[in-house]
Scaffold this motif. Sequence first.
Motif, PDB file in Angstrom:
ATOM      1  N   HIS A 107       0.829  -1.197   0.000  1.00 52.29           N
ATOM      2  CA  HIS A 107       0.000   0.000   0.000  1.00 52.29           C
ATOM      3  C   HIS A 107       0.877   1.266   0.000  1.00 52.29           C
ATOM      4  O   HIS A 107       0.628   2.210  -0.752  1.00 52.29           O
ATOM      5  N   ASP A 108       1.923   1.268   0.829  1.00 55.84           N
ATOM      6  CA  ASP A 108       2.853   2.414   0.847  1.00 55.84           C
ATOM      7  C   ASP A 108       3.425   2.649  -0.547  1.00 55.84           C
ATOM      8  O   ASP A 108       3.487   3.785  -1.028  1.00 55.84           O
ATOM      9  N   TYR A 109       3.846   1.568  -1.162  1.00 53.42           N
ATOM     10  CA  TYR A 109       4.492   1.705  -2.475  1.00 53.42           C
ATOM     11  C   TYR A 109       3.506   2.107  -3.568  1.00 53.42           C
ATOM     12  O   TYR A 109       3.893   2.772  -4.527  1.00 53.42           O
ATOM     13  N   GLN A 110       2.260   1.709  -3.405  1.00 52.36           N
ATOM     14  CA  GLN A 110       1.267   2.167  -4.394  1.00 52.36           C
ATOM     15  C   GLN A 110       1.171   3.687  -4.359  1.00 52.36           C
ATOM     16  O   GLN A 110       1.058   4.336  -5.396  1.00 52.36           O
ATOM     17  N   GLU A 111       1.225   4.243  -3.173  1.00 52.54           N
ATOM     18  CA  GLU A 111       1.152   5.701  -3.047  1.00 52.54           C
ATOM     19  C   GLU A 111       2.401   6.361  -3.603  1.00 52.54           C
ATOM     20  O   GLU A 111       2.326   7.342  -4.342  1.00 52.54           O
ATOM     21  N   ALA A 112       3.557   5.796  -3.250  1.00 56.97           N
ATOM     22  CA  ALA A 112       4.807   6.350  -3.768  1.00 56.97           C
ATOM     23  C   ALA A 112       4.838   6.264  -5.294  1.00 56.97           C
ATOM     24  O   ALA A 112       5.291   7.187  -5.983  1.00 56.97           O
ATOM     25  N   ASP A 113       4.328   5.156  -5.809  1.00 53.64           N
ATOM     26  CA  ASP A 113       4.297   4.915  -7.254  1.00 53.64           C
ATOM     27  C   ASP A 113       3.455   5.979  -7.968  1.00 53.64           C
ATOM     28  O   ASP A 113       3.878   6.546  -8.974  1.00 53.64           O
ATOM     29  N   ALA A 114       2.282   6.273  -7.435  1.00 57.29           N
ATOM     30  CA  ALA A 114       1.403   7.264  -8.061  1.00 57.29           C
ATOM     31  C   ALA A 114       2.044   8.648  -8.017  1.00 57.29           C
ATOM     32  O   ALA A 114       2.015   9.407  -8.995  1.00 57.29           O
ATOM     33  N   THR A 115       2.656   8.951  -6.888  1.00 59.15           N
ATOM     34  CA  THR A 115       3.301  10.250  -6.711  1.00 59.15           C
ATOM     35  C   THR A 115       4.475  10.420  -7.667  1.00 59.15           C
ATOM     36  O   THR A 115       4.615  11.447  -8.327  1.00 59.15           O
ATOM     37  N   MET A 116       5.307   9.401  -7.736  1.00 52.17           N
ATOM     38  CA  MET A 116       6.502   9.522  -8.576  1.00 52.17           C
ATOM     39  C   MET A 116       6.144   9.446 -10.055  1.00 52.17           C
ATOM     40  O   MET A 116       6.831  10.020 -10.886  1.00 52.17           O
ATOM     41  N   ASP A 117       5.049   8.789 -10.370  1.00 56.06           N
ATOM     42  CA  ASP A 117       4.590   8.763 -11.757  1.00 56.06           C
ATOM     43  C   ASP A 117       4.223  10.185 -12.210  1.00 56.06           C
ATOM     44  O   ASP A 117       4.619  10.617 -13.295  1.00 56.06           O
ATOM     45  N   ARG A 118       3.509  10.918 -11.374  1.00 58.80           N
ATOM     46  CA  ARG A 118       3.184  12.318 -11.712  1.00 58.80           C
ATOM     47  C   ARG A 118       4.452  13.141 -11.855  1.00 58.80           C
ATOM     48  O   ARG A 118       4.598  13.938 -12.772  1.00 58.80           O
ATOM     49  N   THR A 119       5.381  12.934 -10.915  1.00 52.89           N
ATOM     50  CA  THR A 119       6.616  13.714 -10.914  1.00 52.89           C
ATOM     51  C   THR A 119       7.432  13.472 -12.179  1.00 52.89           C
ATOM     52  O   THR A 119       7.872  14.410 -12.834  1.00 52.89           O
ATOM     53  N   ARG A 120       7.617  12.209 -12.534  1.00 54.45           N
ATOM     54  CA  ARG A 120       8.468  11.920 -13.698  1.00 54.45           C
ATOM     55  C   ARG A 120       7.818  12.450 -14.984  1.00 54.45           C
ATOM     56  O   ARG A 120       8.497  12.889 -15.891  1.00 54.45           O
ATOM     57  N   ARG A 121       6.483  12.412 -15.057  1.00 56.48           N
ATOM     58  CA  ARG A 121       5.813  12.957 -16.244  1.00 56.48           C
ATOM     59  C   ARG A 121       6.022  14.467 -16.367  1.00 56.48           C
ATOM     60  O   ARG A 121       6.253  14.989 -17.454  1.00 56.48           O
ATOM     61  N   LYS A 122       5.937  15.148 -15.233  1.00 61.27           N
ATOM     62  CA  LYS A 122       6.149  16.599 -15.260  1.00 61.27           C
ATOM     63  C   LYS A 122       7.573  16.922 -15.665  1.00 61.27           C
ATOM     64  O   LYS A 122       7.818  17.824 -16.465  1.00 61.27           O
ATOM     65  N   LEU A 123       8.523  16.187 -15.112  1.00 63.74           N
ATOM     66  CA  LEU A 123       9.928  16.444 -15.436  1.00 63.74           C
ATOM     67  C   LEU A 123      10.221  16.118 -16.893  1.00 63.74           C
ATOM     68  O   LEU A 123      11.003  16.805 -17.547  1.00 63.74           O
ATOM     69  N   ASP A 124       9.573  15.088 -17.397  1.00 55.60           N
ATOM     70  CA  ASP A 124       9.772  14.716 -18.787  1.00 55.60           C
ATOM     71  C   ASP A 124       9.293  15.824 -19.725  1.00 55.60           C
ATOM     72  O   ASP A 124       9.906  16.097 -20.756  1.00 55.60           O
ATOM     73  N   ARG A 125       8.199  16.469 -19.362  1.00 57.60           N
ATOM     74  CA  ARG A 125       7.693  17.582 -20.173  1.00 57.60           C
ATOM     75  C   ARG A 125       8.663  18.771 -20.156  1.00 57.60           C
ATOM     76  O   ARG A 125       8.870  19.417 -21.174  1.00 57.60           O
ATOM     77  N   VAL A 126       9.251  19.011 -19.002  1.00 54.91           N
ATOM     78  CA  VAL A 126      10.242  20.079 -18.903  1.00 54.91           C
ATOM     79  C   VAL A 126      11.449  19.739 -19.778  1.00 54.91           C
ATOM     80  O   VAL A 126      11.935  20.560 -20.554  1.00 54.91           O
ATOM     81  N   LEU A 127      11.892  18.490 -19.667  1.00 57.96           N
ATOM     82  CA  LEU A 127      13.064  18.035 -20.417  1.00 57.96           C
ATOM     83  C   LEU A 127      12.847  18.163 -21.919  1.00 57.96           C
ATOM     84  O   LEU A 127      13.730  18.563 -22.668  1.00 57.96           O
ATOM     85  N   LYS A 128      11.639  17.827 -22.370  1.00 52.85           N
ATOM     86  CA  LYS A 128      11.349  17.864 -23.803  1.00 52.85           C
ATOM     87  C   LYS A 128      10.987  19.264 -24.282  1.00 52.85           C
ATOM     88  O   LYS A 128      10.643  19.444 -25.444  1.00 52.85           O
ATOM     89  N   GLY A 129      11.012  20.230 -23.388  1.00 56.80           N
ATOM     90  CA  GLY A 129      10.699  21.599 -23.784  1.00 56.80           C
ATOM     91  C   GLY A 129       9.217  21.831 -23.978  1.00 56.80           C
ATOM     92  O   GLY A 129       8.805  22.829 -24.565  1.00 56.80           O
ATOM     93  N   LEU A 130       8.375  20.896 -23.517  1.00 52.47           N
ATOM     94  CA  LEU A 130       6.927  21.050 -23.665  1.00 52.47           C
ATOM     95  C   LEU A 130       6.358  21.935 -22.573  1.00 52.47           C
ATOM     96  O   LEU A 130       5.233  22.400 -22.655  1.00 52.47           O
ATOM     97  N   SER A 131       7.151  22.111 -21.536  1.00 55.46           N
ATOM     98  CA  SER A 131       6.688  22.910 -20.418  1.00 55.46           C
ATOM     99  C   SER A 131       7.898  23.611 -19.821  1.00 55.46           C
ATOM    100  O   SER A 131       8.951  23.006 -19.668  1.00 55.46           O
ATOM    101  N   GLU A 132       7.715  24.881 -19.512  1.00 57.46           N
ATOM    102  CA  GLU A 132       8.813  25.611 -18.901  1.00 57.46           C
ATOM    103  C   GLU A 132       8.810  25.437 -17.394  1.00 57.46           C
ATOM    104  O   GLU A 132       9.793  25.653 -16.714  1.00 57.46           O
ATOM    105  N   CYS A 133       7.667  25.043 -16.894  1.00 56.52           N
ATOM    106  CA  CYS A 133       7.579  24.917 -15.440  1.00 56.52           C
ATOM    107  C   CYS A 133       7.625  23.454 -15.050  1.00 56.52           C
ATOM    108  O   CYS A 133       7.403  22.559 -15.840  1.00 56.52           O
TER     109      CYS A 133
END
Length: 188
Positions: A107-133
């Motif tokens: 259960h702990d890891y399910q929460e960490a998984d959901a959180t880090m999934d959002r984080t990596r997607r946001k960072l990926d958008r920054v990396l690809k220049g799709l988002s400045e923030c």
Amino acid sequence: MVAVALSLSSTIIAGSDCPGAHINMTMEAACREATTAGKPLPMYKLCKRMLVQRTPAGSFHEASEYASIAAEEVWLLYSFVMYYMRSALVNSSIPGEANAAYELCIHDYQEADATMDRTRRKLDRVLKGLSECCGLNLSNEYRAALHSVGACRDRLAKLSNSPLLDNNEDIYNRTMVAYMLGKLIGIM
Ligand SMILES: *[C@@H]1O[C@H](CO)[C@@H](O)[C@H](O)[C@H]1NC(C)=O
Ligand SMILES: *[C@@H]1O[C@H](CO)[C@@H](O)[C@H](O)[C@H]1NC(C)=O
Ligand SMILES: *[C@@H]1O[C@H](CO)[C@@H](O)[C@H](O)[C@H]1NC(C)=O
Ligand SMILES: *[C@@H]1O[C@H](CO)[C@@H](O)[C@H](O)[C@H]1NC(C)=O
């Protein structure tokens, strides 16, 4: 009109959101900057181990790439841990006490998984220049992931002899390094 006004105002806020994202540096420099200042040396070494395969020593990359790689790596590790614990439960090869801990840990890891999934997607958008923030307030996401992984580590630490304890501490440390690399690019 409302939509335009909203997107303009969010652009203005976001403009300073991730100030270090596009700075070019080597992974050694990124790890040094992210993990020095009072942090233990093992963190620096762990940081380099996390990055060296995809961004070889001495090569220059944008700082957001390091944050992105680290977030993705820990996110993948969470899946491995969950898979391992689920199969251990199915095999019922573990004592009852560990059984309960594993269930809570999943259960702990399910929460960490959901959180880090959002984080990596946001960072990926920054990396690809799709988002400045960075998507704003990523610090909270990293802290939530650390909290969840730390909760599992503490559960396992109470067992008499858990083969997964070292592994979980390593994943906790890696999550910490990912957070430090996030801070390096200026996430809030
Ligand atoms: C980083 O390097 C890339 C590719 O060499 C270049 O296009 C970019 O302008 C550099 N960014 C900065 C901030 O120097
Ligand atoms: C569970 O059993 C399967 C099949 O015997 C085995 O392949 C797997 O490694 C076991 N998993 C664990 C965590 O012991
Ligand atoms: C981040 O979110 C928390 C609540 O989740 C809030 O208290 C804090 O002010 C936010 N920080 C920024 C920089 O938006
Ligand atoms: C995690 O980091 C702490 C602090 O650097 C260190 O003492 C510990 O040995 C690390 N654990 C693992 C499993 O690497």
